[in-house]
Motif scaffolding. Structure first.
Motif, mmCIF file in Angstrom:
data_model
loop_
_atom_site.group_PDB
_atom_site.id
_atom_site.type_symbol
_atom_site.label_atom_id
_atom_site.label_comp_id
_atom_site.label_asym_id
_atom_site.label_seq_id
_atom_site.Cartn_x
_atom_site.Cartn_y
_atom_site.Cartn_z
ATOM 1 N N GLU A 168 22.537 -1.863 -15.118
ATOM 2 C CA GLU A 168 22.961 -0.525 -15.555
ATOM 3 C C GLU A 168 21.864 0.504 -15.333
ATOM 4 N N ALA A 169 20.618 0.099 -15.342
ATOM 5 C CA ALA A 169 19.483 1.017 -15.266
ATOM 6 C C ALA A 169 19.046 1.301 -13.842
ATOM 7 N N GLN A 170 19.859 1.013 -12.869
ATOM 8 C CA GLN A 170 19.436 1.187 -11.485
ATOM 9 C C GLN A 170 19.051 2.618 -11.156
ATOM 10 N N ALA A 171 19.625 3.576 -11.836
ATOM 11 C CA ALA A 171 19.271 4.969 -11.576
ATOM 12 C C ALA A 171 17.858 5.283 -12.064
ATOM 13 N N ASP A 172 17.421 4.583 -13.075
ATOM 14 C CA ASP A 172 16.077 4.770 -13.623
ATOM 15 C C ASP A 172 15.210 3.603 -13.163
ATOM 16 N N SER A 173 14.541 3.789 -12.036
ATOM 17 C CA SER A 173 13.812 2.673 -11.428
ATOM 18 C C SER A 173 12.681 2.150 -12.308
ATOM 19 N N ASP A 174 12.013 3.014 -13.075
ATOM 20 C CA ASP A 174 10.945 2.552 -13.959
ATOM 21 C C ASP A 174 11.490 1.616 -15.033
ATOM 22 N N LEU A 175 12.623 1.971 -15.602
ATOM 23 C CA LEU A 175 13.243 1.144 -16.625
ATOM 24 C C LEU A 175 13.713 -0.181 -16.030
ATOM 25 N N LYS A 176 14.265 -0.115 -14.834
ATOM 26 C CA LYS A 176 14.726 -1.335 -14.173
ATOM 27 C C LYS A 176 13.554 -2.274 -13.927
ATOM 28 N N VAL A 177 12.423 -1.741 -13.515
ATOM 29 C CA VAL A 177 11.233 -2.563 -13.276
ATOM 30 C C VAL A 177 10.789 -3.227 -14.584
ATOM 31 N N GLU A 178 10.840 -2.491 -15.686
ATOM 32 C CA GLU A 178 10.482 -3.063 -16.985
ATOM 33 C C GLU A 178 11.416 -4.205 -17.363
ATOM 34 N N TYR A 179 12.709 -4.004 -17.159
ATOM 35 C CA TYR A 179 13.676 -5.065 -17.440
ATOM 36 C C TYR A 179 13.386 -6.291 -16.576
ATOM 37 N N GLU A 180 13.134 -6.070 -15.310
ATOM 38 C CA GLU A 180 12.897 -7.189 -14.399
ATOM 39 C C GLU A 180 11.629 -7.950 -14.755
ATOM 40 N N LYS A 181 10.589 -7.247 -15.202
ATOM 41 C CA LYS A 181 9.367 -7.914 -15.636
ATOM 42 C C LYS A 181 9.638 -8.784 -16.859
ATOM 43 N N MET A 182 10.388 -8.250 -17.809
ATOM 44 C CA MET A 182 10.694 -8.998 -19.023
ATOM 45 C C MET A 182 11.588 -10.195 -18.701
ATOM 46 N N ILE A 183 12.529 -10.018 -17.803
ATOM 47 C CA ILE A 183 13.406 -11.122 -17.389
ATOM 48 C C ILE A 183 12.569 -12.243 -16.776
ATOM 49 N N LYS A 184 11.657 -11.889 -15.888
ATOM 50 C CA LYS A 184 10.819 -12.891 -15.232
ATOM 51 C C LYS A 184 9.969 -13.641 -16.250
ATOM 52 N N GLU A 185 9.389 -12.914 -17.189
ATOM 53 C CA GLU A 185 8.560 -13.550 -18.212
ATOM 54 C C GLU A 185 9.393 -14.490 -19.085
ATOM 55 N N LEU A 186 10.568 -14.039 -19.485
ATOM 56 C CA LEU A 186 11.449 -14.887 -20.291
ATOM 57 C C LEU A 186 11.880 -16.136 -19.535
ATOM 58 N N GLU A 187 12.249 -15.958 -18.269
ATOM 59 C CA GLU A 187 12.670 -17.115 -17.469
ATOM 60 C C GLU A 187 11.538 -18.127 -17.309
ATOM 61 N N THR A 188 10.329 -17.641 -17.098
ATOM 62 C CA THR A 188 9.180 -18.525 -16.948
ATOM 63 C C THR A 188 8.934 -19.320 -18.225
ATOM 64 N N ARG A 189 8.961 -18.636 -19.352
ATOM 65 C CA ARG A 189 8.713 -19.315 -20.627
ATOM 66 C C ARG A 189 9.861 -20.252 -21.000
ATOM 67 N N LYS A 190 11.082 -19.862 -20.678
ATOM 68 C CA LYS A 190 12.246 -20.717 -20.936
ATOM 69 C C LYS A 190 12.149 -21.982 -20.096
ATOM 70 N N ASP A 191 11.820 -21.824 -18.829
ATOM 71 C CA ASP A 191 11.697 -22.979 -17.936
ATOM 72 C C ASP A 191 10.614 -23.942 -18.422
ATOM 73 N N LEU A 192 9.499 -23.404 -18.894
ATOM 74 C CA LEU A 192 8.418 -24.244 -19.402
ATOM 75 C C LEU A 192 8.873 -25.006 -20.647
#
Length: 97
Positions: free
Chosen positions: A31-55
């Motif tokens: 949904e945040a594609q129009a706001d690229s800064d917000l999208k980048v923040e979401y993607e960083k948090m997603i990556k961190e969550l996925e990494t910790r979940k996988d571990l």
């Protein structure tokens, strides 16, 4: 239900919670594609969550495979992974309210 089984269920619940949060954040990132800064923040948090979940999943699988003998050794590292996962979930909740 033994303590070990209850502990495994608790960790599985935290992993499920992380999966739900990841899916929620992916929806918000889309949904945040129009706001690229917000999208980048979401993607960083997603990556961190996925990494910790996988571990956490990896350590839980080791615990299930090893059984009672290695319980103490694996439980300690799983506790750390679980704490990190909870902290990341809480950070994502407070950051993206």
């Amino acid at each position: 239900m033994s303590f070990n089984d209850a502990y495994k269920k608790k960790i599985e619940g935290q992993i499920d919670q992380a999966r739900g949060k990841i899916n929620e954040l992916k929806g918000k990132a889309k949904e945040a594609q129009a706001d690229s800064d917000l999208k980048v923040e979401y993607e960083k948090m997603i990556k961190e969550l996925e990494t910790r979940k996988d571990l956490a999943e990896e350590k839980l699988d080791k615990l299930k495979d090893k059984g009672e003998k290695s319980w103490d050794d694996i439980k300690e590292s799983l506790d750390k992974a679980s704490d990190d996962l909870k902290e990341t979930i809480n950070n994502s909740i407070s950051r993206f309210k």
